[in-house]
Design a protein around this motif. Sequence first.
Motif, PDB file in Angstrom:
ATOM      1  N   LEU A 187       0.680  -0.802  -0.232  1.00 50.53           N
ATOM      2  CA  LEU A 187       0.149  -0.433   0.329  1.00 50.53           C
ATOM      3  C   LEU A 187       1.268   1.393   0.230  1.00 50.53           C
ATOM      4  O   LEU A 187       0.572   2.596  -0.995  1.00 50.53           O
ATOM      5  CB  LEU A 187      -0.990   0.031   1.120  1.00 50.53           C
ATOM      6  CG  LEU A 187      -2.068   1.301   1.418  1.00 50.53           C
ATOM      7  CD1 LEU A 187      -2.739   0.471  -0.267  1.00 50.53           C
ATOM      8  CD2 LEU A 187      -2.772   0.835   2.129  1.00 50.53           C
ATOM      9  N   PRO A 188       1.878   1.111   1.073  1.00 50.07           N
ATOM     10  CA  PRO A 188       2.765   2.466   0.575  1.00 50.07           C
ATOM     11  C   PRO A 188       2.950   3.295  -1.005  1.00 50.07           C
ATOM     12  O   PRO A 188       3.533   3.767  -1.492  1.00 50.07           O
ATOM     13  CB  PRO A 188       3.788   2.401   1.504  1.00 50.07           C
ATOM     14  CG  PRO A 188       3.107   1.325   2.683  1.00 50.07           C
ATOM     15  CD  PRO A 188       2.631   0.298   2.012  1.00 50.07           C
ATOM     16  N   GLN A 189       3.787   1.885  -1.069  1.00 50.47           N
ATOM     17  CA  GLN A 189       4.809   2.269  -2.600  1.00 50.47           C
ATOM     18  C   GLN A 189       3.168   2.501  -3.600  1.00 50.47           C
ATOM     19  O   GLN A 189       3.761   3.180  -4.693  1.00 50.47           O
ATOM     20  CB  GLN A 189       5.017   0.717  -3.205  1.00 50.47           C
ATOM     21  CG  GLN A 189       6.499   0.410  -2.250  1.00 50.47           C
ATOM     22  CD  GLN A 189       5.953  -0.331  -1.303  1.00 50.47           C
ATOM     23  OE1 GLN A 189       4.634  -1.303  -1.204  1.00 50.47           O
ATOM     24  NE2 GLN A 189       6.914  -0.647  -0.135  1.00 50.47           N
ATOM     25  N   VAL A 190       2.089   2.254  -3.445  1.00 48.15           N
ATOM     26  CA  VAL A 190       0.719   2.040  -4.292  1.00 48.15           C
ATOM     27  C   VAL A 190       0.453   3.653  -3.908  1.00 48.15           C
ATOM     28  O   VAL A 190       0.303   4.688  -5.584  1.00 48.15           O
ATOM     29  CB  VAL A 190      -0.673   1.310  -3.944  1.00 48.15           C
ATOM     30  CG1 VAL A 190      -1.173   1.894  -4.519  1.00 48.15           C
ATOM     31  CG2 VAL A 190      -0.227  -0.132  -4.505  1.00 48.15           C
ATOM     32  N   CYS A 191       0.610   4.057  -2.951  1.00 44.13           N
ATOM     33  CA  CYS A 191      -1.065   5.214  -2.517  1.00 44.13           C
ATOM     34  C   CYS A 191       0.822   6.586  -3.260  1.00 44.13           C
ATOM     35  O   CYS A 191       0.609   7.551  -3.607  1.00 44.13           O
ATOM     36  CB  CYS A 191      -0.893   5.601  -1.674  1.00 44.13           C
ATOM     37  SG  CYS A 191      -2.167   4.490  -0.776  1.00 44.13           S
ATOM     38  N   GLU A 202      -2.672  11.703  -4.601  1.00 46.66           N
ATOM     39  CA  GLU A 202      -2.475  11.174  -3.272  1.00 46.66           C
ATOM     40  C   GLU A 202      -3.909  11.620  -2.254  1.00 46.66           C
ATOM     41  O   GLU A 202      -3.585  12.542  -2.171  1.00 46.66           O
ATOM     42  CB  GLU A 202      -1.369  10.754  -3.016  1.00 46.66           C
ATOM     43  CG  GLU A 202      -1.287  10.523  -1.869  1.00 46.66           C
ATOM     44  CD  GLU A 202       0.248  10.516  -1.493  1.00 46.66           C
ATOM     45  OE1 GLU A 202       0.576   9.842   0.090  1.00 46.66           O
ATOM     46  OE2 GLU A 202       1.187  10.831  -1.956  1.00 46.66           O
ATOM     47  N   LYS A 203      -4.811  10.948  -2.341  1.00 48.90           N
ATOM     48  CA  LYS A 203      -5.594  10.665  -1.514  1.00 48.90           C
ATOM     49  C   LYS A 203      -4.630  11.016   0.335  1.00 48.90           C
ATOM     50  O   LYS A 203      -4.225  10.291   0.613  1.00 48.90           O
ATOM     51  CB  LYS A 203      -6.899  10.144  -0.935  1.00 48.90           C
ATOM     52  CG  LYS A 203      -7.544  10.716  -0.154  1.00 48.90           C
ATOM     53  CD  LYS A 203      -8.950   9.102  -0.162  1.00 48.90           C
ATOM     54  CE  LYS A 203     -10.228   9.628   0.712  1.00 48.90           C
ATOM     55  NZ  LYS A 203     -11.359   8.556   0.291  1.00 48.90           N
ATOM     56  N   LYS A 204      -5.279  12.054   0.657  1.00 49.85           N
ATOM     57  CA  LYS A 204      -4.106  12.025   2.815  1.00 49.85           C
ATOM     58  C   LYS A 204      -5.403  11.553   3.933  1.00 49.85           C
ATOM     59  O   LYS A 204      -6.715  11.727   3.602  1.00 49.85           O
ATOM     60  CB  LYS A 204      -4.756  14.098   2.964  1.00 49.85           C
ATOM     61  CG  LYS A 204      -3.422  14.270   1.916  1.00 49.85           C
ATOM     62  CD  LYS A 204      -2.191  13.542   1.158  1.00 49.85           C
ATOM     63  CE  LYS A 204      -0.843  14.673   1.006  1.00 49.85           C
ATOM     64  NZ  LYS A 204      -0.027  13.586   1.007  1.00 49.85           N
TER      65      LYS A 204
END
Length: 205
Positions: A187-191, A202-204
Amino acid sequence: MVYSLRIVLTHEHADAVLGLDDIRVVQPHSPTNDIDPTAIYLTQYVMDSRLYKIEGYFPSKLSIAKRICSGFMMSIAMLDDVYFKLREGQEVRRVAQLDWRIIEDDYDKPFVASGLKFVPLPVMHGEDYICLDFLFGEKSKVAYISDVSRFPSNTEYVISKSGSGQLDLLILDCLYKKGSHNVHLCLPQVCSKFFQKLGCPEKKT
């Protein structure tokens, strides 16, 4: 319009192929396997792979093989015993009837299944392995991305706004909520990286 069942394989790992024999439950019932086979689309590499010997495990003609185990999970080591040539006096067993159709792992060489055009999308599943994912849909564009750790630049371009246009739906492999993995995106790499490259802010949270 009614379409018959079609199956498109991404790669030959166990999670992608070991359920193929269970396709028989949605095929017309025939104790002697006298039915039209289901089309399976796959690359030549997947067909030729010695790791699972797909064609040997799921023969398209029962006259050369039979199934002796079903209904439970088998280890890879047992698979060579699942199919073997019929001997005189042996009974015919019902197995999935499959029609292997070779496709190219090239986004410039799409193919059509059940009237729907598929664009192959090669991605890295670890740095030593290429998995084949797909872009499809005319009015609504859908990208199905399974088992990916990195996008080659050409594939990234094809599914970007400047390539095929804005995606309507992205189905993307994501292994863990935190951290990283060597053969899958997390998930971190995707976002932080991939959504921005596709033109998605990117959604915060």
